[in-house]
Design an enzyme around this catalytic site. Sequence first.
Site, PDB file in Angstrom:
ATOM      1  N   LYS A 155     -18.636 -81.182 -69.540  1.00  0.00           N
ATOM      2  CA  LYS A 155     -18.476 -81.094 -68.093  1.00  0.00           C
ATOM      3  C   LYS A 155     -18.833 -79.682 -67.646  1.00  0.00           C
ATOM      4  O   LYS A 155     -18.204 -78.706 -68.049  1.00  0.00           O
ATOM      5  CB  LYS A 155     -17.028 -81.420 -67.718  1.00  0.00           C
ATOM      6  CG  LYS A 155     -16.778 -81.320 -66.233  1.00  0.00           C
ATOM      7  CD  LYS A 155     -15.389 -81.801 -65.866  1.00  0.00           C
ATOM      8  CE  LYS A 155     -15.148 -81.646 -64.379  1.00  0.00           C
ATOM      9  NZ  LYS A 155     -13.797 -82.069 -64.004  1.00  0.00           N
TER      10      LYS A 155
ATOM     11  N   LYS B 276     -21.536 -84.720 -67.522  1.00  0.00           N
ATOM     12  CA  LYS B 276     -21.301 -84.659 -66.079  1.00  0.00           C
ATOM     13  C   LYS B 276     -21.714 -83.303 -65.546  1.00  0.00           C
ATOM     14  O   LYS B 276     -21.323 -82.314 -66.144  1.00  0.00           O
ATOM     15  CB  LYS B 276     -19.805 -84.893 -65.865  1.00  0.00           C
ATOM     16  CG  LYS B 276     -19.354 -84.775 -64.462  1.00  0.00           C
ATOM     17  CD  LYS B 276     -17.855 -84.911 -64.428  1.00  0.00           C
ATOM     18  CE  LYS B 276     -17.431 -84.657 -63.003  1.00  0.00           C
ATOM     19  NZ  LYS B 276     -16.027 -84.490 -62.885  1.00  0.00           N
TER      20      LYS B 276
ATOM     21  N   TYR C 185     -20.811 -93.591 -57.559  1.00  0.00           N
ATOM     22  CA  TYR C 185     -20.273 -94.021 -56.258  1.00  0.00           C
ATOM     23  C   TYR C 185     -21.150 -95.110 -55.641  1.00  0.00           C
ATOM     24  O   TYR C 185     -20.760 -95.734 -54.666  1.00  0.00           O
ATOM     25  CB  TYR C 185     -20.144 -92.829 -55.308  1.00  0.00           C
ATOM     26  CG  TYR C 185     -19.198 -91.764 -55.863  1.00  0.00           C
ATOM     27  CD1 TYR C 185     -17.822 -91.913 -55.739  1.00  0.00           C
ATOM     28  CD2 TYR C 185     -19.681 -90.667 -56.560  1.00  0.00           C
ATOM     29  CE1 TYR C 185     -16.949 -90.972 -56.277  1.00  0.00           C
ATOM     30  CE2 TYR C 185     -18.818 -89.718 -57.099  1.00  0.00           C
ATOM     31  CZ  TYR C 185     -17.456 -89.879 -56.958  1.00  0.00           C
ATOM     32  OH  TYR C 185     -16.601 -88.962 -57.505  1.00  0.00           O
TER      33      TYR C 185
HETATM   34  C1  PBG Z   1     -11.190 -83.334 -61.738  1.00  0.00           C
HETATM   35  C2  PBG Z   1     -12.523 -83.934 -61.509  1.00  0.00           C
HETATM   36  C3  PBG Z   1     -13.590 -83.466 -60.742  1.00  0.00           C
HETATM   37  C4  PBG Z   1     -14.550 -84.460 -60.757  1.00  0.00           C
HETATM   38  C5  PBG Z   1     -14.061 -85.490 -61.553  1.00  0.00           C
HETATM   39  N1  PBG Z   1     -12.820 -85.130 -62.029  1.00  0.00           N
HETATM   40  C6  PBG Z   1     -13.750 -82.252 -59.920  1.00  0.00           C
HETATM   41  C7  PBG Z   1     -13.780 -80.921 -60.502  1.00  0.00           C
HETATM   42  O1  PBG Z   1     -13.808 -80.710 -61.714  1.00  0.00           O
HETATM   43  O2  PBG Z   1     -13.721 -79.997 -59.680  1.00  0.00           O
HETATM   44  C8  PBG Z   1     -15.863 -84.435 -60.005  1.00  0.00           C
HETATM   45  C9  PBG Z   1     -16.401 -85.758 -59.635  1.00  0.00           C
HETATM   46  C10 PBG Z   1     -17.446 -85.729 -58.584  1.00  0.00           C
HETATM   47  O3  PBG Z   1     -17.918 -84.665 -58.116  1.00  0.00           O
HETATM   48  O4  PBG Z   1     -17.832 -86.831 -58.184  1.00  0.00           O
HETATM   49  N2  PBG Z   1     -11.138 -82.227 -62.567  1.00  0.00           N
END
Ligand code: PBG
Length: 324
Positions: free
Chosen positions: A196, A249, A314
């Site tokens: 991530k 991600k 989405y």
């Molecule tokens: C929570 C989380 C996030 C996303 C998924 N889980 C946000 C972040 O890390 O700030 C992002 C998902 C998206 O942008 O659609 N930590």
Amino acid sequence: MSGFYRGRRLRRTTEIRELVRETEIRPKDLIQPYFVVETEDKNFACEVPSMPGQYQLSIPKLLDKIGQAVDNGLKSLILFGIPAHKDETGSQAYAENGIIQQAVKAIKDKYPQLVVITDVCLCEYTSHGHCGLIKDRYVQNDPTLKLLGQTALSHVRAGADMVAPSDMMDGRIQAIRAILDENGYTEIPIMSYAVKYASSFYGPFRDAAGSAPQFGDRRSYQMDPANSVEAMREAQADIDEGADIIMVKPALPYLDIVRKIRDNFFVPVAAYQVSGEYSLIKAAAAQNWVDEKGIVMESLISIKRAGADLILSYFTEQVLKWIK
Ligand code: PBG
């Protein structure tokens, strides 16, 4: 025989093109994210301004929405919660009767066959908006692990089919696996947000989930977008700790990483087409600058072609209608 390759022979008609098509998006590949709000107002439904077509919903409204999606072929969803109260330790994340725990129960009661995945993180529940406990303005790794474990356990006790930790603390897969196993949940898989990145593409999500950090940013725990060797190290660590599915991600800007993970590890790979990817397409399509269906399908196909087995998007609800 002519001296050159005639690739057009297999592109001549729709039917021939379909015969040789290598990649396809099927309902079972797609996971729809939903935002559920803790509120007394049973009819609460608020469109997220930066994510047209996506809503913050009360539990009853969410059940209605899911019902329509199920009719169109929805197989799986991931839930994000917006609690009524936030505090320093994100206690509503692991409260027995927190918003996610209630929502999971309600969904599984009504749609037992749906694969209900929960996002495990503290940022939507902490007053400071970070994904872990704070000391001296720094996110504390090890003390956070216990809370993540409790959060995952509370989701599974409520009926979640799978947990998806997104916090990026080190050792959280091991911590979550241990507490699930100790409590008899050896059969519940973990989908790790292993790779991530600290991405600007999460901006609209933070509006939707009310989870923007109140100071600083997430770069001391999420990955540097410049790195790909490190992605392999993260994936390896999470698999060793017990992750069943590895997620990358965001998706489209990181297709090289999706492919590298697919080629090097023998686990299902998920990719998350995040909020910013969604909003960019929606905004351009609203101006009629691009054809929404064409752009969406091409993006999803690209993500699959890069090697993703599962896609969190989405656009799932919409795509289910298109491919029905
Ligand atoms: C929570 C989380 C996030 C996303 C998924 N889980 C946000 C972040 O890390 O700030 C992002 C998902 C998206 O942008 O659609 N930590």
